[in-house]
Design a protein around this motif. Structure first.
Motif, PDB file in Angstrom:
ATOM      1  N   GLU A 239       0.824  -1.209   0.000  1.00 53.30           N
ATOM      2  CA  GLU A 239       0.000   0.000   0.000  1.00 53.30           C
ATOM      3  C   GLU A 239       0.861   1.263   0.000  1.00 53.30           C
ATOM      4  N   ASP A 240       1.952   1.252   0.778  1.00 57.91           N
ATOM      5  CA  ASP A 240       2.832   2.423   0.816  1.00 57.91           C
ATOM      6  C   ASP A 240       3.547   2.630  -0.523  1.00 57.91           C
ATOM      7  N   LEU A 241       3.980   1.539  -1.132  1.00 54.41           N
ATOM      8  CA  LEU A 241       4.628   1.636  -2.439  1.00 54.41           C
ATOM      9  C   LEU A 241       3.656   2.193  -3.484  1.00 54.41           C
ATOM     10  N   GLU A 242       2.444   1.676  -3.470  1.00 52.63           N
ATOM     11  CA  GLU A 242       1.440   2.118  -4.450  1.00 52.63           C
ATOM     12  C   GLU A 242       1.072   3.581  -4.250  1.00 52.63           C
ATOM     13  N   ALA A 243       1.071   4.034  -3.001  1.00 49.49           N
ATOM     14  CA  ALA A 243       0.740   5.443  -2.726  1.00 49.49           C
ATOM     15  C   ALA A 243       1.781   6.374  -3.339  1.00 49.49           C
ATOM     16  N   VAL A 244       3.047   5.971  -3.326  1.00 49.90           N
ATOM     17  CA  VAL A 244       4.111   6.786  -3.906  1.00 49.90           C
ATOM     18  C   VAL A 244       4.102   6.712  -5.422  1.00 49.90           C
ATOM     19  N   LEU A 245       3.893   5.515  -5.967  1.00 50.66           N
ATOM     20  CA  LEU A 245       3.953   5.335  -7.412  1.00 50.66           C
ATOM     21  C   LEU A 245       2.679   5.791  -8.126  1.00 50.66           C
ATOM     22  N   GLY A 246       1.558   5.674  -7.453  1.00 45.18           N
ATOM     23  CA  GLY A 246       0.300   6.095  -8.060  1.00 45.18           C
ATOM     24  C   GLY A 246      -0.370   5.047  -8.915  1.00 45.18           C
ATOM     25  N   PHE A 247       0.087   3.793  -8.818  1.00 43.19           N
ATOM     26  CA  PHE A 247      -0.566   2.710  -9.561  1.00 43.19           C
ATOM     27  C   PHE A 247      -0.355   1.406  -8.793  1.00 43.19           C
ATOM     28  N   PRO A 248      -1.226   0.407  -9.057  1.00 41.63           N
ATOM     29  CA  PRO A 248      -1.134  -0.853  -8.312  1.00 41.63           C
ATOM     30  C   PRO A 248       0.084  -1.677  -8.710  1.00 41.63           C
ATOM     31  N   LEU A 249       0.573  -2.490  -7.773  1.00 38.93           N
ATOM     32  CA  LEU A 249       1.716  -3.355  -8.005  1.00 38.93           C
ATOM     33  C   LEU A 249       1.306  -4.812  -7.904  1.00 38.93           C
ATOM     34  N   ALA A 250       1.856  -5.617  -8.785  1.00 38.33           N
ATOM     35  CA  ALA A 250       1.600  -7.059  -8.743  1.00 38.33           C
ATOM     36  C   ALA A 250       2.537  -7.715  -7.734  1.00 38.33           C
ATOM     37  N   VAL A 251       2.040  -8.808  -7.127  1.00 40.23           N
ATOM     38  CA  VAL A 251       2.861  -9.635  -6.239  1.00 40.23           C
ATOM     39  C   VAL A 251       2.763 -11.065  -6.768  1.00 40.23           C
ATOM     40  N   PRO A 252       3.543 -11.402  -7.802  1.00 43.30           N
ATOM     41  CA  PRO A 252       3.420 -12.728  -8.414  1.00 43.30           C
ATOM     42  C   PRO A 252       3.847 -13.832  -7.472  1.00 43.30           C
ATOM     43  N   ALA A 253       3.230 -15.006  -7.612  1.00 48.07           N
ATOM     44  CA  ALA A 253       3.582 -16.151  -6.771  1.00 48.07           C
ATOM     45  C   ALA A 253       4.990 -16.632  -7.066  1.00 48.07           C
ATOM     46  N   SER A 254       5.463 -16.433  -8.289  1.00 48.02           N
ATOM     47  CA  SER A 254       6.824 -16.819  -8.660  1.00 48.02           C
ATOM     48  C   SER A 254       7.338 -15.808  -9.673  1.00 48.02           C
ATOM     49  N   SER A 255       8.663 -15.806  -9.845  1.00 46.34           N
ATOM     50  CA  SER A 255       9.276 -14.838 -10.752  1.00 46.34           C
ATOM     51  C   SER A 255      10.462 -15.480 -11.448  1.00 46.34           C
ATOM     52  N   GLY A 256      10.785 -14.988 -12.639  1.00 43.70           N
ATOM     53  CA  GLY A 256      11.960 -15.456 -13.355  1.00 43.70           C
ATOM     54  C   GLY A 256      13.250 -14.935 -12.753  1.00 43.70           C
ATOM     55  N   ILE A 257      13.145 -13.917 -11.875  1.00 42.61           N
ATOM     56  CA  ILE A 257      14.319 -13.359 -11.206  1.00 42.61           C
ATOM     57  C   ILE A 257      14.475 -14.022  -9.847  1.00 42.61           C
ATOM     58  N   ARG A 258      15.613 -14.649  -9.606  1.00 43.88           N
ATOM     59  CA  ARG A 258      15.871 -15.245  -8.297  1.00 43.88           C
ATOM     60  C   ARG A 258      16.176 -14.136  -7.298  1.00 43.88           C
ATOM     61  N   VAL A 259      15.551 -14.208  -6.120  1.00 43.31           N
ATOM     62  CA  VAL A 259      15.776 -13.208  -5.082  1.00 43.31           C
ATOM     63  C   VAL A 259      15.918 -13.899  -3.736  1.00 43.31           C
ATOM     64  N   PRO A 260      16.525 -13.224  -2.762  1.00 46.06           N
ATOM     65  CA  PRO A 260      16.689 -13.830  -1.439  1.00 46.06           C
ATOM     66  C   PRO A 260      15.357 -14.160  -0.779  1.00 46.06           C
ATOM     67  N   GLY A 261      15.369 -15.233   0.017  1.00 45.66           N
ATOM     68  CA  GLY A 261      14.217 -15.546   0.856  1.00 45.66           C
ATOM     69  C   GLY A 261      13.042 -16.183   0.172  1.00 45.66           C
ATOM     70  N   GLN A 262      13.198 -16.640  -1.058  1.00 40.70           N
ATOM     71  CA  GLN A 262      12.066 -17.226  -1.756  1.00 40.70           C
ATOM     72  C   GLN A 262      12.263 -18.709  -2.037  1.00 40.70           C
ATOM     73  N   HIS A 263      13.163 -19.355  -1.306  1.00 46.73           N
ATOM     74  CA  HIS A 263      13.277 -20.809  -1.392  1.00 46.73           C
ATOM     75  C   HIS A 263      11.966 -21.415  -0.896  1.00 46.73           C
ATOM     76  N   PRO A 264      11.498 -22.537  -1.468  1.00 41.40           N
ATOM     77  CA  PRO A 264      10.216 -23.123  -1.061  1.00 41.40           C
ATOM     78  C   PRO A 264      10.101 -23.399   0.437  1.00 41.40           C
ATOM     79  N   SER A 265      11.233 -23.693   1.096  1.00 44.93           N
ATOM     80  CA  SER A 265      11.205 -23.899   2.543  1.00 44.93           C
ATOM     81  C   SER A 265      12.218 -22.952   3.173  1.00 44.93           C
ATOM     82  N   HIS A 266      11.715 -21.831   3.693  1.00 51.19           N
ATOM     83  CA  HIS A 266      12.585 -20.784   4.196  1.00 51.19           C
ATOM     84  C   HIS A 266      11.995 -20.254   5.496  1.00 51.19           C
ATOM     85  N   TYR A 267      12.822 -19.608   6.299  1.00 48.56           N
ATOM     86  CA  TYR A 267      12.397 -19.040   7.583  1.00 48.56           C
ATOM     87  C   TYR A 267      11.800 -20.131   8.477  1.00 48.56           C
TER      88      TYR A 267
END
Length: 325
Positions: free
Chosen positions: A193-221
């Motif tokens: 919500e805070d990000l969208e308020a600054v950008l002025g448009f909605p943001l997607a939160v995809p279940a998966s992405s082609g870009i590997r990022v920290p903390g998204q291993h199937p079993s994490h935390y």
């Protein structure tokens, strides 16, 4: 709280190619000189982290961003101006200063400016970037105190900077900012919500992405205990049934249940405030592990505000075997 002499000592460890545990507003990080491939590789060895999993480069201010990436789209510049220092990580095209060891072999790099006086003082004293994933074994619960780091990693860390308990308690929000339309790759300490308020448009939160990022291993935390996710109204019944079947059950009791009694091995009363819940989440999971629970029953909060990040972490803690009943 770490003083000037501690910060200078930690900066010296980084310059010598060693590892330093540093506090941020989110969790404690395991830091290395971002431009030293051997030091960066040591992070993966200590954590037991697959080398294909990218790390976050921490820098001292938004004005340094151009030193670490190839280009900064207007939307990325806007987000950096509004949320740095803070729990927001931007994924951009890798600059030449960043070794591929820090990016998991990718041509993108994750960058952020931490909002913690000790971390910022260390970055200033060191004078460079610091790669710093969470200071714990790969896949396990992230540390939010210096004692958590010592218990988890022991002598594998060259120096531990104590900055007190982390204020946010869940990792940074990761945003793919390589194009003009950003995408949230990992919910975290800055809300959608805070990000969208600054950008002025909605943001997607995809279940998966082609870009590997920290903390998204199937079993994490993940704690040692198995985590089972249920609907809020079923938490007590599921916990008591599992306890009767012989499990040592830990329960995340929703705030709406107040001080209800539960026949379980250990009960954590979940705060009604999502900020307090996020701040305490990893501590709650560690506590139930320490109390000998082999099963944790929890429910997901409403996925809005920080509730989205908490739900993401609980799903990862439950792992690919998770079922929501």
């Amino acid at each position: 709280m770490a003083g000037t002499s501690d910060i200078e000592k930690a900066a010296g460890v980084l310059r010598a190619g060693g590892l330093v545990a540093l506090p941020t507003e989110t969790v404690y990080g395991l830091g290395a000189n971002a431009e030293d491939p051997a030091a960066v590789s040591r992070i993966f060895q200590v954590k037991g982290r697959p080398p294909s999993h990218p790390l976050i480069v921490h820098i001292g201010g938004a004005e340094q961003l151009d030193d670490w990436v190839q280009e900064v789209p207007a939307t990325a510049r806007l987000l950096a101006e509004h949320f740095w220092p803070g729990p927001l990580t931007l994924v951009l095209r890798r600059g030449r200063r960043v070794p591929l060891e820090a990016t998991g072999g990718l041509e993108t790099v994750a960058v952020r400016v931490p909002d913690h006086p000790v971390a910022l003082a260390l970055l200033s004293a060191f004078g460079g970037g610091v790669t710093a994933p969470s200071a714990n074994r790969f896949g396990s619960v992230s540390p939010t105190t210096a004692d958590d780091v010592r218990a988890e990693l022991g002598d594998a860390v060259g120096f531990v900077l104590d900055g007190g308990p982390c204020e946010v308690g869940v990792e940074s929000t990761i945003v793919d900012a390589t194009g003009e339309i950003p995408t949230i790759l990992r919910p975290g300490g800055v809300t959608r919500e805070d990000l969208e308020a600054v950008l002025g448009f909605p943001l997607a939160v995809p279940a998966s992405s082609g870009i590997r990022v920290p903390g998204q291993h199937p079993s994490h935390y993940a704690p040692r205990a198995r985590v089972v996710l249920v609907e809020p109204e079923k938490v007590v019944a599921e916990a008591e049934q599992a306890q009767e079947l012989g499990h040592r059950v830990g329960v995340f009791l929703p705030a709406a249940f107040g001080g209800a009694e539960v026949k379980a091995h250990a009960v954590v009363q979940v705060p009604g405030s999502m900020a307090a819940y996020a701040r305490g989440l990893y501590g709650f999971l560690r506590e139930l592990d320490q109390r000998g629970c082999d099963l944790i029953v929890a429910s997901l909060p409403a996925e809005e505000g920080l509730g989205l990040a908490i739900a993401n972490r609980l799903r990862r803690a439950a792992g690919p075997r998770a079922t929501e009943v």
